[in-house]
Design a protein around this motif. Structure first.
Motif, PDB file in Angstrom:
ATOM      1  N   MET A 104       0.827  -1.213   0.000  1.00 37.52           N
ATOM      2  CA  MET A 104       0.000   0.000   0.000  1.00 37.52           C
ATOM      3  C   MET A 104       0.861   1.264   0.000  1.00 37.52           C
ATOM      4  O   MET A 104       0.500   2.279  -0.606  1.00 37.52           O
ATOM      5  CB  MET A 104      -0.929   0.011   1.221  1.00 37.52           C
ATOM      6  CG  MET A 104      -2.039  -1.015   1.192  1.00 37.52           C
ATOM      7  SD  MET A 104      -3.003  -1.020   2.729  1.00 37.52           S
ATOM      8  CE  MET A 104      -3.882   0.542   2.592  1.00 37.52           C
ATOM      9  N   LEU A 105       2.006   1.207   0.668  1.00 41.76           N
ATOM     10  CA  LEU A 105       2.862   2.383   0.795  1.00 41.76           C
ATOM     11  C   LEU A 105       3.811   2.558  -0.382  1.00 41.76           C
ATOM     12  O   LEU A 105       4.465   3.605  -0.504  1.00 41.76           O
ATOM     13  CB  LEU A 105       3.673   2.296   2.094  1.00 41.76           C
ATOM     14  CG  LEU A 105       2.873   2.334   3.392  1.00 41.76           C
ATOM     15  CD1 LEU A 105       3.780   2.034   4.580  1.00 41.76           C
ATOM     16  CD2 LEU A 105       2.189   3.682   3.579  1.00 41.76           C
ATOM     17  N   GLU A 106       3.893   1.564  -1.263  1.00 43.75           N
ATOM     18  CA  GLU A 106       4.888   1.576  -2.344  1.00 43.75           C
ATOM     19  C   GLU A 106       4.808   2.821  -3.216  1.00 43.75           C
ATOM     20  O   GLU A 106       5.819   3.388  -3.598  1.00 43.75           O
ATOM     21  CB  GLU A 106       4.736   0.331  -3.225  1.00 43.75           C
ATOM     22  CG  GLU A 106       5.230  -0.950  -2.588  1.00 43.75           C
ATOM     23  CD  GLU A 106       6.746  -1.117  -2.711  1.00 43.75           C
ATOM     24  OE1 GLU A 106       7.168  -2.151  -3.231  1.00 43.75           O
ATOM     25  OE2 GLU A 106       7.498  -0.220  -2.301  1.00 43.75           O
ATOM     26  N   ASN A 107       3.603   3.248  -3.559  1.00 40.85           N
ATOM     27  CA  ASN A 107       3.444   4.395  -4.454  1.00 40.85           C
ATOM     28  C   ASN A 107       3.213   5.703  -3.709  1.00 40.85           C
ATOM     29  O   ASN A 107       2.856   6.713  -4.324  1.00 40.85           O
ATOM     30  CB  ASN A 107       2.286   4.140  -5.422  1.00 40.85           C
ATOM     31  CG  ASN A 107       2.565   2.979  -6.352  1.00 40.85           C
ATOM     32  OD1 ASN A 107       3.689   2.818  -6.843  1.00 40.85           O
ATOM     33  ND2 ASN A 107       1.555   2.155  -6.594  1.00 40.85           N
ATOM     34  N   LEU A 108       3.404   5.654  -2.390  1.00 45.94           N
ATOM     35  CA  LEU A 108       3.250   6.839  -1.541  1.00 45.94           C
ATOM     36  C   LEU A 108       1.870   7.476  -1.700  1.00 45.94           C
ATOM     37  O   LEU A 108       1.701   8.696  -1.574  1.00 45.94           O
ATOM     38  CB  LEU A 108       4.348   7.870  -1.826  1.00 45.94           C
ATOM     39  CG  LEU A 108       5.795   7.360  -1.667  1.00 45.94           C
ATOM     40  CD1 LEU A 108       6.784   8.466  -1.985  1.00 45.94           C
ATOM     41  CD2 LEU A 108       6.030   6.814  -0.264  1.00 45.94           C
TER      42      LEU A 108
END
Length: 326
Positions: A104-108
């Motif tokens: 979920m955090l990969e693409n900020l």
């Protein structure tokens, strides 16, 4: 309950940073007895003590490396991680909520965090951005504190280890005034001038350069809104039957675990309801702390009566005066 710890410094040696993070983790052993580990990237050392709840396998241990090579340490539980994984088609190699949060955090895209049902604090190291993100759930259930000294950063799930790390105190007298006035210290303040609590519903982005910079990102859709709609009459908008159904479904979601589940039963209305519905949702045990020498406050007998009547698996832990003194 897990423990997070980390240090950023361009001056300290890697060995010194590891010693500091180990110090912070050792001071928080009680938060995560199942696994402890460190990871180093450039001028950052991250550490994690794990209490295994979801997917207790070694593959789900932390610090966790995401598919793009970024690093996540996480405290909390994403209750609807399966639904999120399915909705967005995440390709996961574990059964853990940690991996789902990492993707979920990969693409900020921090707006995705509003879809989370649960509670969390995390540190996310983005190698592409050369940035460290410290985040916290909107209700502020999971704590996270940080300390900046010059261009050096340390953070921890608890305030006390950071106080010990400083070796000196800088009391924040305005927070003492707030404590005396309010009965608590409002966030993001703490009792120390330089130790700051990550605000609920926010992410703090640290740019990891010689000159340490940070900015606050508000991700929660609830911030700056009146959640309680002061003055609104809620009479008749939620029937007792509807409330109980919502309550039952909420408890069902909150007992998601790959390890045994227990509830704390004090014999009051709220804990009794939680213990009853959790016992219907999964194989659980209600635990009561009993003080047999103090009849006026001992809730053991009433809790036993309730669990016997409702056919709930129950365990009473007795505590005597001698045991308290020990």
């Amino acid at each position: 309950m897990c423990a997070l710890a980390g240090v950023f410094s361009t001056k300290l040696s890697e060995e010194t940073k590891k010693l500091i993070v180990n110090f912070l983790l050792n001071a928080q052993k009680h938060r995560g007895p199942d696994h402890s580990s460190l990871i180093t990237y450039r001028n950052v050392v991250l550490g994690h003590n794990r209490l295994s709840i979801i997917d207790p396998s070694e593959e789900a241990n932390q610090p966790f490396t995401t598919p793009s090579g970024n690093i996540l340490i996480f405290n909390g539980e994403i209750l609807n991680y399966r639904e999120i994984r399915h909705k967005y088609g995440f390709k996961c190699h574990t059964r853990s909520d940690t991996e789902v949060l990492g993707i979920m955090l990969e693409n900020l895209n921090f707006d995705l965090l509003n879809e989370v049902e649960g509670f969390f604090s995390f540190a996310y190291l983005d190698k592409r951005e050369n940035a460290l993100y410290l985040g916290r759930d909107f209700p502020g259930i999971k704590p996270l504190y940080f300390l900046i000294e010059g261009n050096e950063l340390a953070f921890s799930s608890e305030e006390a280890p950071l106080l010990a790390l400083k070796n000196y105190d800088e009391p924040a007298f305005y927070t003492i005034f707030l404590y005396l006035k309010l009965g608590y210290v409002p966030e993001p303040y703490t009792i120390d001038k330089k130790i700051i609590s990550v605000p609920p519903g926010c992410i703090i982005k640290f740019t990891l350069e010689d000159s340490l910079k940070y900015e606050i990102i508000e991700f929660s859709k609830f911030l700056n809104k009146d959640l309680y709609h002061a003055g609104e009459d809620m009479t008749g908008k939620l029937s007792p039957a509807s409330f109980l159904e919502e309550f039952r479904e909420t408890i069902k979601r909150w007992v998601v675990a790959d390890v045994p589940v227990a509830s704390f039963l004090s014999s009051g209305v709220d804990s009794s309801l939680v213990s009853y519905y959790s016992s219907r949702a999964c194989d659980t045990v209600a635990i009561t702390l009993s003080f047999p020498e103090e009849k006026a406050i001992d809730e053991g007998p009433r809790a036993r009566l309730f669990t016997t009547t409702m056919n709930i698996n129950h365990r009473i832990i007795t505590c005597t005066e001698d045991e308290m003194l020990k």
